[in-house]
Design an enzyme around this catalytic site. Structure first.
Site, PDB file in Angstrom:
ATOM      1  N   THR A   7       9.653  -3.802   6.068  1.00 54.59           N
ATOM      2  CA  THR A   7       8.702  -4.690   5.379  1.00 54.59           C
ATOM      3  C   THR A   7       9.065  -4.859   3.904  1.00 54.59           C
ATOM      4  OG1 THR A   7       7.049  -3.817   6.864  1.00 54.59           O
ATOM      5  CG2 THR A   7       6.232  -5.032   4.965  1.00 54.59           C
ATOM      6  N   VAL A   8       9.202  -3.758   3.175  1.00 56.22           N
ATOM      7  CA  VAL A   8       9.459  -3.862   1.727  1.00 56.22           C
ATOM      8  C   VAL A   8      10.919  -4.246   1.476  1.00 56.22           C
ATOM      9  CG1 VAL A   8       9.379  -2.643  -0.483  1.00 56.22           C
ATOM     10  CG2 VAL A   8       7.634  -2.182   1.250  1.00 56.22           C
ATOM     11  N   GLU A  13       8.258   2.154  -9.743  1.00 51.54           N
ATOM     12  CA  GLU A  13       7.058   1.324  -9.916  1.00 51.54           C
ATOM     13  C   GLU A  13       6.370   1.042  -8.583  1.00 51.54           C
ATOM     14  OE1 GLU A  13       5.711  -0.190 -13.100  1.00 51.54           O
ATOM     15  OE2 GLU A  13       4.217   0.051 -11.536  1.00 51.54           O
ATOM     16  N   VAL A  49       3.434   3.383  -6.584  1.00 54.01           N
ATOM     17  CA  VAL A  49       1.986   3.462  -6.852  1.00 54.01           C
ATOM     18  C   VAL A  49       1.382   2.065  -6.916  1.00 54.01           C
ATOM     19  CG1 VAL A  49       0.214   4.297  -8.442  1.00 54.01           C
ATOM     20  CG2 VAL A  49       2.328   5.601  -8.157  1.00 54.01           C
ATOM     21  N   GLU A  61      -0.362   3.715   6.768  1.00 55.56           N
ATOM     22  CA  GLU A  61       0.812   4.577   6.759  1.00 55.56           C
ATOM     23  C   GLU A  61       1.227   4.881   8.194  1.00 55.56           C
ATOM     24  OE1 GLU A  61       2.414   5.713   3.808  1.00 55.56           O
ATOM     25  OE2 GLU A  61       1.133   4.080   3.166  1.00 55.56           O
ATOM     26  N   LYS A 117      -0.230   9.074  -4.813  1.00 54.68           N
ATOM     27  CA  LYS A 117      -0.159   8.108  -5.929  1.00 54.68           C
ATOM     28  C   LYS A 117      -0.848   8.672  -7.180  1.00 54.68           C
ATOM     29  CE  LYS A 117      -0.222   4.386  -2.515  1.00 54.68           C
ATOM     30  NZ  LYS A 117      -1.128   3.559  -1.711  1.00 54.68           N
TER      31      LYS A 117
HETATM   32  N1  HSE Z   1      -1.113   2.786   3.270  1.00 55.63           N
HETATM   33  C1  HSE Z   1      -1.098   2.317   1.927  1.00 55.63           C
HETATM   34  C2  HSE Z   1      -2.429   1.632   1.656  1.00 55.63           C
HETATM   35  C3  HSE Z   1       0.063   1.386   1.719  1.00 55.63           C
HETATM   36  O1  HSE Z   1      -3.215   1.430   2.596  1.00 55.63           O
HETATM   37  O2  HSE Z   1      -2.722   1.316   0.522  1.00 55.63           O
HETATM   38  C4  HSE Z   1       0.530   1.295   0.324  1.00 55.63           C
HETATM   39  O3  HSE Z   1       0.947   2.506  -0.195  1.00 55.63           O
END
Ligand code: HSE
Length: 436
Positions: free
Chosen positions: A13-14, A129, A132, A190, A205
């Site tokens: 995805t990222v 970056e 978080v 996640e 985070k």
């Molecule tokens: N599982 C995380 C969320 C994804 O729901 O914010 C981003 O870190």
């Protein structure tokens, strides 16, 4: 100038978003960075899938170690996740003199101290970056934009999945389990959904933000972590009636004797901006002594928003790659030899306000007994509501809001209240923050 060569580990995805943003905005990125930034090699176990995305424009390999050791790579972008293989890859990249960009919050919160130490030794940058709050440039804000300030506290909605669950429970009156399923279908959750609903992802985070805000090492093990999985409709409704909304907040605060580091559901006054952040969006409040309270809002996850942060890091690293390491922004905002050993406070030493709900038998003297126990623990009541009992019901709900009190005193009082013969079951406790 020759393009910067990037080795991308993971094109999910990222990674896919990073590939797209780098191509889509190539001209502007080059104008900003001073030279082109090109992904020259992609490592992904799903080779066919990776080839489909990159075509002939980059080499594809299933072997990520080959990339982190390769002589044809200047910056490694780690988007594999987890803290096992990713750790080995990042450390190996550093050993080979590569700069690293990572979105991996679990890795940094758990092994950040070791990774930054290794990076410092090799004079390479590790930029994070995207680790978080996805696309929100909160690391940049904390490390650079707010560098003049003594940071007092940070409070953030930093897990989109939990925020989505709370929004849906409140708006639609749905039970927790039903909403969790929807959240997972949205693709934000996640790999291990307990990381979202038990507050672990938010703790990762928060640990990173806390380290940067206060100049302390990463101390994930000392973070208090409580998620949204035990919240009920009743509490969401009662909180609303009292003018509060329940949010899962990550809070880190400079207190008198140490640093607070805690993730838990929190009542926030409905009139605060942050109380109105809904769905999967993220928002972070930062209070600095000079600037006052600032707020950062945006998408905390998703392909392109997270890629926005990854690519910003790539640009930063590219700009600084020829700079003397002494003149780069330190990984944890403070010079590595000037980190503080100020302790993280155990939860019992934290001071905040509380929402307490208990079910009692509707008899004379019940309230007096409860009030006495609270007074003995130096816990002062701010507001109290007694709910009407249902038809023929003997039990009523009592909801109390307290002024600020020490958590260990509240724990002791709760135990005593639960022992009263007129109190049924357990006391529900949710912390409350005014966020002023
Ligand atoms: N599982 C995380 C969320 C994804 O729901 O914010 C981003 O870190």
């Amino acid at each position: 100038m020759k393009p910067i060569r990037v080795g991308l580990l993971g094109i999910g995805t990222v990674g896919g978003g990073t590939w797209e943003v780098l191509r889509r905005n190539a001209d502007e990125i080059q104008r900003r960075a001073g030279r082109a930034i090109e992904i020259t090699v992609v490592a992904d176990k799903a080779v066919a899938h990776a080839r489909k995305i990159v075509g002939r424009r980059a080499r594809v390999t299933p072997d990520a170690f080959e990339v982190v050791r390769g002589p044809d790579v200047d910056i490694v972008v780690e988007l594999i996740g987890g803290d096992t293989v990713a750790k080995e890859l990042v450390l190996e990249a550093i050993r080979n003199g590569k700069h690293v960009v990572t979105a991996n919050k679990a890795l940094l919160a758990t092994h950040g101290n070791e990774i930054f130490k290794a990076a410092q030794k090799k004079s390479v940058m590790v930029a994070f970056e995207a680790a978080v709050a996805g696309g929100i440039p909160i690391i940049k804000a904390l490390r650079e934009g707010l560098a003049a300030n003594r940071i007092e506290w940070i409070a953030g909605i930093i897990n989109g999945t939990s925020n989505f669950i709370l929004s849906e429970m409140r708006d639609k009156g749905l039970p927790f389990a039903a909403v969790l399923k929807q959240a997972q279908q949205r693709g934000y959750a996640e790999a291990d959904p307990s990381f979202d609903i038990e507050g672990v992802d938010a703790a990762h985070k928060l640990t990173i933000m806390s380290a940067i805000a206060f100049g302390i090492p990463m101390q994930l093990g000392k973070a208090y972590t409580e998620g949204v999985s035990r919240l009920t409709q009743e509490d969401i409704r009662y909180a609303e009636e009292l003018g509060y909304r329940i949010k899962l907040l990550g809070i880190t605060k400079r207190a008198k004797h140490g640093i607070e580091l805690r993730v838990h559901p929190t009542l926030v006054p409905t009139r605060r901006l942050i109380a109105n952040v809904e769905g999967v969006m993220n928002a972070i409040l930062v209070k600095g002594d000079a600037v006052g309270t600032t707020m950062y809002y945006g998408a905390g996850a998703g392909s392109l928003p997270t890629a926005s942060a990854v690519v910003a890091d790539l640009i930063d690293v590219t700009r600084l790659i020829t700079a003397d390491p002494e003149h780069r922004v330190p990984h944890l905002a403070f010079q590595p030899d000037r980190l503080s050993d100020i302790p993280i406070l155990p939860m019992g030493e934290v001071e905040t306000s509380y929402y307490l709900r208990m079910q009692v038998l509707d008899r004379p003297g019940v309230l007096a007994d409860i009030a006495r126990i609270l007074a003995d623990g130096s816990i002062s009541i701010d507001a109290m509501v007694q709910k009407e009992p249902g038809e023929g019901e003997q039990r009523v709900d009592i909801v109390m809001l307290t002024h600020r009190a020490l958590e260990k005193n509240v724990n002791a009082a709760m135990k005593k209240i639960e022992k009263l013969a007129t109190v049924v079951g357990k006391v529900t406790r949710i912390r409350l923050e005014e966020l002023l």
